[in-house]
Design a protein around this motif. Structure first.
Motif, PDB file in Angstrom:
ATOM      1  N   HIS A  37       0.796  -1.222   0.000  1.00 23.52           N
ATOM      2  CA  HIS A  37       0.000   0.000   0.000  1.00 23.52           C
ATOM      3  C   HIS A  37       0.838   1.285   0.000  1.00 23.52           C
ATOM      4  O   HIS A  37       0.577   2.187  -0.799  1.00 23.52           O
ATOM      5  CB  HIS A  37      -0.982  -0.023   1.183  1.00 23.52           C
ATOM      6  CG  HIS A  37      -1.909   1.126   1.206  1.00 23.52           C
ATOM      7  ND1 HIS A  37      -1.805   2.125   2.139  1.00 23.52           N
ATOM      8  CD2 HIS A  37      -2.943   1.460   0.408  1.00 23.52           C
ATOM      9  CE1 HIS A  37      -2.738   3.023   1.915  1.00 23.52           C
ATOM     10  NE2 HIS A  37      -3.449   2.639   0.883  1.00 23.52           N
ATOM     11  N   PRO A  38       1.853   1.428   0.854  1.00 21.59           N
ATOM     12  CA  PRO A  38       2.632   2.676   0.838  1.00 21.59           C
ATOM     13  C   PRO A  38       3.323   2.934  -0.506  1.00 21.59           C
ATOM     14  O   PRO A  38       3.340   4.071  -0.987  1.00 21.59           O
ATOM     15  CB  PRO A  38       3.669   2.480   1.956  1.00 21.59           C
ATOM     16  CG  PRO A  38       3.069   1.452   2.854  1.00 21.59           C
ATOM     17  CD  PRO A  38       2.278   0.547   1.963  1.00 21.59           C
ATOM     18  N   VAL A  39       3.867   1.887  -1.119  1.00 20.77           N
ATOM     19  CA  VAL A  39       4.536   2.042  -2.422  1.00 20.77           C
ATOM     20  C   VAL A  39       3.513   2.470  -3.474  1.00 20.77           C
ATOM     21  O   VAL A  39       3.722   3.439  -4.218  1.00 20.77           O
ATOM     22  CB  VAL A  39       5.208   0.710  -2.859  1.00 20.77           C
ATOM     23  CG1 VAL A  39       5.753   0.804  -4.269  1.00 20.77           C
ATOM     24  CG2 VAL A  39       6.294   0.315  -1.879  1.00 20.77           C
ATOM     25  N   HIS A  40       2.406   1.750  -3.530  1.00 13.77           N
ATOM     26  CA  HIS A  40       1.389   2.004  -4.540  1.00 13.77           C
ATOM     27  C   HIS A  40       0.775   3.397  -4.359  1.00 13.77           C
ATOM     28  O   HIS A  40       0.543   4.119  -5.328  1.00 13.77           O
ATOM     29  CB  HIS A  40       0.323   0.913  -4.435  1.00 13.77           C
ATOM     30  CG  HIS A  40      -0.437   0.683  -5.688  1.00 13.77           C
ATOM     31  ND1 HIS A  40       0.114   0.079  -6.798  1.00 13.77           N
ATOM     32  CD2 HIS A  40      -1.707   0.964  -6.013  1.00 13.77           C
ATOM     33  CE1 HIS A  40      -0.792   0.010  -7.754  1.00 13.77           C
ATOM     34  NE2 HIS A  40      -1.907   0.539  -7.300  1.00 13.77           N
ATOM     35  N   LYS A  41       0.558   3.780  -3.122  1.00 17.54           N
ATOM     36  CA  LYS A  41      -0.053   5.073  -2.801  1.00 17.54           C
ATOM     37  C   LYS A  41       0.879   6.234  -3.159  1.00 17.54           C
ATOM     38  O   LYS A  41       0.464   7.193  -3.819  1.00 17.54           O
ATOM     39  CB  LYS A  41      -0.393   5.095  -1.308  1.00 17.54           C
ATOM     40  CG  LYS A  41      -1.097   6.318  -0.811  1.00 17.54           C
ATOM     41  CD  LYS A  41      -1.460   6.082   0.647  1.00 17.54           C
ATOM     42  CE  LYS A  41      -1.755   7.318   1.409  1.00 17.54           C
ATOM     43  NZ  LYS A  41      -2.051   7.061   2.817  1.00 17.54           N
TER      44      LYS A  41
END
Length: 113
Positions: A37-41
């Protein structure tokens, strides 16, 4: 210079979004999705900014592409598919207790950095 920087940012963010998205698609585990999630966000945000700048610099070319009826219809079909998928996703509510657990897990994963 801004054109060059936005092109590089768009390419790198596309690579990050594509790889993280494909990994989440292949590894269908909510725990893995929360990890990614942090990477994609973050790279999603970078991609939005870079794509906006890219579209700004290339708007005339985009308009020229849309003069072709087949290309315009194809774009219209994609927009309709996007709207329909958003409608399905928004109306596919998770139970509140499960949603809260997932939100808490995502927040904890982002704080671990």
């Amino acid at each position: 210079m801004l054109r060059k920087l936005s092109a590089i940012a768009l390419a790198v963010s596309f690579l990050a979004m594509a790889t993280s998205g494909l990994l989440m698609f292949v590894i269908e585990k909510p725990s893995f999705t929360i990890q990614m999630h942090p990477v994609h966000k973050l790279f999603g945000l970078v991609m939005v900014v870079a794509a906006s700048i890219h579209i700004w610099f290339n708007f005339r070319g985009l308009k020229a592409h849309l003069q072709n009826h087949k290309a315009a219809i194809f774009g219209g079909v994609l927009v309709v598919a996007l709207v329909l998928l958003y409608a399905v996703a928004i109306n596919n509510k998770l139970p509140d207790d499960l949603a809260q657990q997932m939100d808490s897990a995502a927040a904890a994963a982002e704080q671990k950095k």
